[in-house]
Write a protein that holds these residues in place. Sequence first.
Motif, PDB file in Angstrom:
ATOM      1  N   MET A 295       0.847  -1.177   0.000  1.00  0.00           N
ATOM      2  CA  MET A 295       0.000   0.000   0.000  1.00  0.00           C
ATOM      3  C   MET A 295       0.889   1.235   0.000  1.00  0.00           C
ATOM      4  SD  MET A 295      -3.083  -0.980   2.697  1.00  0.00           S
ATOM      5  CE  MET A 295      -4.073   0.464   2.248  1.00  0.00           C
ATOM      6  N   ASP A 296       0.343   2.354  -0.478  1.00  0.00           N
ATOM      7  CA  ASP A 296       1.109   3.593  -0.511  1.00  0.00           C
ATOM      8  C   ASP A 296       1.297   4.115   0.907  1.00  0.00           C
ATOM      9  OD1 ASP A 296       2.017   5.996  -2.345  1.00  0.00           O
ATOM     10  OD2 ASP A 296       0.852   6.857  -0.691  1.00  0.00           O
ATOM     11  N   PHE A 297       2.560   4.291   1.293  1.00  0.00           N
ATOM     12  CA  PHE A 297       2.882   4.652   2.669  1.00  0.00           C
ATOM     13  C   PHE A 297       2.237   5.983   3.058  1.00  0.00           C
ATOM     14  CE2 PHE A 297       5.544   6.651   5.918  1.00  0.00           C
ATOM     15  CZ  PHE A 297       5.622   5.638   6.865  1.00  0.00           C
ATOM     16  N   TYR A 298       2.371   6.994   2.190  1.00  0.00           N
ATOM     17  CA  TYR A 298       1.863   8.321   2.522  1.00  0.00           C
ATOM     18  C   TYR A 298       0.331   8.323   2.591  1.00  0.00           C
ATOM     19  CZ  TYR A 298       0.865  13.309   2.272  1.00  0.00           C
ATOM     20  OH  TYR A 298       0.391  14.567   2.525  1.00  0.00           O
ATOM     21  N   ALA A 299      -0.330   7.612   1.697  1.00  0.00           N
ATOM     22  CA  ALA A 299      -1.798   7.566   1.702  1.00  0.00           C
ATOM     23  C   ALA A 299      -2.323   6.954   3.002  1.00  0.00           C
ATOM     24  CB  ALA A 299      -2.305   6.767   0.500  1.00  0.00           C
ATOM     25  N   VAL A 300      -1.645   5.899   3.462  1.00  0.00           N
ATOM     26  CA  VAL A 300      -2.058   5.236   4.703  1.00  0.00           C
ATOM     27  C   VAL A 300      -1.865   6.172   5.898  1.00  0.00           C
ATOM     28  CG1 VAL A 300      -1.532   3.365   6.323  1.00  0.00           C
ATOM     29  CG2 VAL A 300      -1.682   2.896   3.860  1.00  0.00           C
ATOM     30  N   GLN A 301      -0.693   6.798   5.969  1.00  0.00           N
ATOM     31  CA  GLN A 301      -0.412   7.684   7.112  1.00  0.00           C
ATOM     32  C   GLN A 301      -1.368   8.872   7.130  1.00  0.00           C
ATOM     33  OE1 GLN A 301       1.618   6.030   9.022  1.00  0.00           O
ATOM     34  NE2 GLN A 301       2.026   4.710   7.245  1.00  0.00           N
ATOM     35  N   GLN A 302      -1.604   9.460   5.966  1.00  0.00           N
ATOM     36  CA  GLN A 302      -2.491  10.620   5.911  1.00  0.00           C
ATOM     37  C   GLN A 302      -3.924  10.226   6.262  1.00  0.00           C
ATOM     38  OE1 GLN A 302      -2.806  12.661   2.134  1.00  0.00           O
ATOM     39  NE2 GLN A 302      -3.880  14.413   3.040  1.00  0.00           N
ATOM     40  N   GLY A 303      -4.346   9.038   5.801  1.00  0.00           N
ATOM     41  CA  GLY A 303      -5.694   8.580   6.124  1.00  0.00           C
ATOM     42  C   GLY A 303      -5.895   8.394   7.620  1.00  0.00           C
ATOM     43  N   ILE A 304      -4.900   7.787   8.278  1.00  0.00           N
ATOM     44  CA  ILE A 304      -4.979   7.578   9.729  1.00  0.00           C
ATOM     45  C   ILE A 304      -4.938   8.917  10.468  1.00  0.00           C
ATOM     46  CG2 ILE A 304      -3.796   6.590  11.734  1.00  0.00           C
ATOM     47  CD1 ILE A 304      -2.780   4.362   9.832  1.00  0.00           C
ATOM     48  N   LEU A 305      -4.009   9.781  10.059  1.00  0.00           N
ATOM     49  CA  LEU A 305      -3.850  11.078  10.737  1.00  0.00           C
ATOM     50  C   LEU A 305      -5.099  11.944  10.581  1.00  0.00           C
ATOM     51  CD1 LEU A 305      -1.896  12.842  12.347  1.00  0.00           C
ATOM     52  CD2 LEU A 305      -1.043  13.758  10.168  1.00  0.00           C
ATOM     53  N   ASP A 306      -5.691  11.948   9.381  1.00  0.00           N
ATOM     54  CA  ASP A 306      -6.890  12.765   9.161  1.00  0.00           C
ATOM     55  C   ASP A 306      -8.086  12.230   9.940  1.00  0.00           C
ATOM     56  OD1 ASP A 306      -5.460  14.452   7.591  1.00  0.00           O
ATOM     57  OD2 ASP A 306      -6.442  13.931   5.699  1.00  0.00           O
ATOM     58  N   PHE A 307      -8.138  10.918  10.133  1.00  0.00           N
ATOM     59  CA  PHE A 307      -9.194  10.353  10.990  1.00  0.00           C
ATOM     60  C   PHE A 307      -9.023  10.849  12.425  1.00  0.00           C
ATOM     61  CE2 PHE A 307      -9.853   7.008  14.206  1.00  0.00           C
ATOM     62  CZ  PHE A 307     -11.242   7.022  14.245  1.00  0.00           C
ATOM     63  N   VAL A 308      -7.787  10.809  12.916  1.00  0.00           N
ATOM     64  CA  VAL A 308      -7.500  11.265  14.281  1.00  0.00           C
ATOM     65  C   VAL A 308      -7.838  12.746  14.440  1.00  0.00           C
ATOM     66  CG1 VAL A 308      -5.678  11.631  15.985  1.00  0.00           C
ATOM     67  CG2 VAL A 308      -5.742   9.499  14.671  1.00  0.00           C
ATOM     68  N   LYS A 309      -7.579  13.525  13.384  1.00  0.00           N
ATOM     69  CA  LYS A 309      -7.841  14.973  13.420  1.00  0.00           C
ATOM     70  C   LYS A 309      -9.293  15.312  13.095  1.00  0.00           C
ATOM     71  CE  LYS A 309      -3.169  16.515  12.134  1.00  0.00           C
ATOM     72  NZ  LYS A 309      -2.376  17.242  11.097  1.00  0.00           N
ATOM     73  N   HIS A 310     -10.111  14.283  12.847  1.00  0.00           N
ATOM     74  CA  HIS A 310     -11.530  14.480  12.505  1.00  0.00           C
ATOM     75  C   HIS A 310     -11.705  15.258  11.200  1.00  0.00           C
ATOM     76  CE1 HIS A 310     -12.524  12.943  16.465  1.00  0.00           C
ATOM     77  NE2 HIS A 310     -11.731  13.850  17.014  1.00  0.00           N
ATOM     78  N   LYS A 311     -10.750  15.074  10.267  1.00  0.00           N
ATOM     79  CA  LYS A 311     -10.878  15.709   8.977  1.00  0.00           C
ATOM     80  C   LYS A 311     -11.797  14.878   8.084  1.00  0.00           C
ATOM     81  CE  LYS A 311      -6.628  18.419   8.469  1.00  0.00           C
ATOM     82  NZ  LYS A 311      -5.451  18.674   7.605  1.00  0.00           N
ATOM     83  N   SER A 312     -12.675  15.553   7.360  1.00  0.00           N
ATOM     84  CA  SER A 312     -13.611  14.847   6.499  1.00  0.00           C
ATOM     85  C   SER A 312     -13.714  15.570   5.163  1.00  0.00           C
ATOM     86  CB  SER A 312     -14.982  14.750   7.159  1.00  0.00           C
ATOM     87  OG  SER A 312     -15.513  16.042   7.421  1.00  0.00           O
TER      88      SER A 312
END
Length: 317
Positions: A295-312
């Motif tokens: 899987m794309d490393f950056y896509a995974v990290q950004q997806g997890i981080l944005d969930f934590v930050k409540h970004k939608s």
Amino acid sequence: CLKIDFLENKIVEICSLIGIEVRMVQPLVSIILVNYNGYSDTVDCIRSLLNVDYDNFKIYVIDNGSTVNATPEQLQYISQHSNYIWSDNNLGFSGGNNLGIDYAMKDNPDYYLLLNNDTEVEPDFLDKLVKVGSEKDDAGIITGKILWFDDKLRVWYAGGEYNYETGKTTHFHYDEINNESDKKIEAVTFASGCLWLIPRQVICNVGKMDERMFLYAEDTEYCCRVIKNGLKIYYTNDSVIYHKVSRSTGFGSTNSQYYNVRNTLFINNIYSSNRIRVLLRQIVIWEKEAFRGRMDFYAVQQGILDFVKHKSGKRDK
């Protein structure tokens, strides 16, 4: 919605009492196609819809902020055979469908059919779906069998499940050879947003799609919400369509990975029965896949981080 249904029932009741025969017309179905740079697919989809055995439907095409131009012939065909609505911005899959629902509401349809524009349909697919909807008073969504367009002998979706304990969504019989078995109707817990027939009152009571999702997994969220409201999702293998699958975003693209990671965490945080365990387990699996290069490393990290930050909504580039 309730007022419309009440008036229709009263009219039929009064006519019956005074001896007037009322011939019921087919329920009106508003078919919503969301187009994003897929004009050729949209034309093919409309062409197949015009060959169905069902008469009472209207097609709405939402051009969802496309970044390429249709040919004059494509635009003429789409405009001629549908209510064509242009959106200046890409509203995502959920927002595009919601815009179509908003426009279709003016016609007070009995059903909304959300259909991927990269599909083609069997002539009797809609009649079969509406038949189930008319027989099941507790139907929230009615769906059918979806086969691969490029390999029509193989199944892409034949019923599905959202597992509340593991947070996993599954397509039954995925990539198996299609089994032309006896016709069946069964309740399932997940229906792909590729093909949904939704009764009018469900939109009124449950609402439209969650635009915070923007793209991917919004169908899982809506299925969970429908069931939470005491309704059922019915699958009939008697209704068949063919799906070209991920033409607009690309199968396994970084965009699809990002939205799947972020939105899956969002859904499991709301609906899974063991929230903390499910979230941690899923994050560990994705991190392993990213480190292994699957899987794309950056896509995974950004997806997890944005969930934590409540970004939608739409992904920040």
